[in-house]
Design a protein around this motif. Structure first.
Motif: not given
Length: 312
Positions: A8-13, A17-19, A247-248
């Motif tokens: 599954x692609x993981x975006x920078x967003x 959010x994970x961080x 975050x965007x």
């Protein structure tokens, strides 16, 4: 973008959010373990810190997370001196310089360094111990810091001095400051804004956590500074106001073309974001100190529930 679990692609967003969730998790876990801590600051600023370190600031990449050393005296010319700026990499002319203005956010900064892969997680075990540089109220030797910002409102003055020096030296790197809304009540803050505008310090970038609270309660009850954006504009600053958990929006304003003015990003945030149990404290949430083991256990159970649901 890269491939995550099950391709599954993981975006920078997603990564930011994970961080941010990791920052809140580390701060709350630490607070429960140590019977006190600055949780609300992590709630409101986690996305700001995560976006700064993962998307906005131009910092030297580190080979591996650093492990905090022992205090060996304040920074100076001697090789034995420790400067917390090493966690942000080299001070090259094209790299950004970061200043944490409200040093009661130090625990949040340490968590952000861990989440960004710049400090070893075990470094947090040294928090507030005798002889440790991982201080509760960080100083120039503490991870992620290069100056002691002292009383609230002083960080911007030191940042402006550094920014002016960088301008005179022809350096292209910026001075990036994290600030809190409460410290912007001080007269020194407004003097510094005026000076930064006068000297056209467009190499200064401010992210301000506008969570509406300070140690004595709600901002509007202690000393209201709204309309904050209009006041800053009247002092000659370039100002944007965004949702501090988007975050965007935070990232989009992080690399604008300079226009001769210092740039302020006012981040409207929620001081209980992701940790609803804080709402029980009313307006007194500046520092969480448990009054009993029962209350501490209540927070521990809430934390376990939040972790299991990935709601942080």
């Amino acid at each position: 973008m890269f491939e995550g679990k099950k391709n599954k692609p993981v975006s920078w967003q997603d990564e930011v959010y994970k961080a941010a969730n990791k920052i809140r998790e580390l701060v709350m876990e630490h607070t429960i373990k140590n019977k006190g801590g600055y949780i609300s600051q992590a709630c409101s600023s986690a996305e700001i810190f995560a976006t700064l370190y993962l998307r906005i600031m131009n910092l030297e990449k580190l080979d591996k997370p650093l492990i905090p050393g022992r205090f060996q005296g304040t920074p100076g010319q001697g090789k034995d001196r420790i400067s917390g700026s090493i966690y942000n990499g080299a001070k090259g002319p094209f790299y950004d310089r970061f200043i944490l203005s409200p040093t009661h956010y130090s625990l949040v900064l340490y968590a952000a360094l861990i989440a960004a892969g710049r400090m070893d997680p075990d470094g947090l075990l040294e928090f507030n111990k005798d002889g440790s540089v991982v201080e509760m109220i960080g100083a120039e030797h503490s991870p992620g810091m290069e100056v002691m910002t002292g009383s609230l409102g002083q960080g911007i003055s030191q940042g402006a001095g550094i920014a002016l020096a960088r301008k005179l030296k022809g350096e292209t790197g910026r001075v990036v400051l994290f600030m809190s809304d409460g410290e912007c009540q001080s007269g020194q803050f407004w003097e510094a804004v005026q000076a930064a505008s006068f000297h056209k310090l467009d190499n200064m970038l401010f992210y301000v956590d506008v969570n509406g609270y300070q140690c004595d309660g709600k901002m509007e009850d202690v000393m209201n500074i709204e309309p904050f954006d209009k006041r800053l504009e009247s002092f000659g600053a370039r100002v944007f106001r965004v949702d501090g958990h988007d975050v965007e929006a935070l990232s989009a304003l992080g690399n604008l073309k300079p226009d001769g003015r210092p740039t302020f990003i006012l981040c409207d945030t929620d001081a209980t974001r992701g940790i609803d149990i804080l709402k029980k404290r009313g307006s007194k949430m500046h520092y969480v100190r448990f009054v009993s083991e029962d209350e501490r256990e209540e927070y521990r159970l809430a934390f376990e529930k939040i972790k299991s649901s990935d709601a942080l």
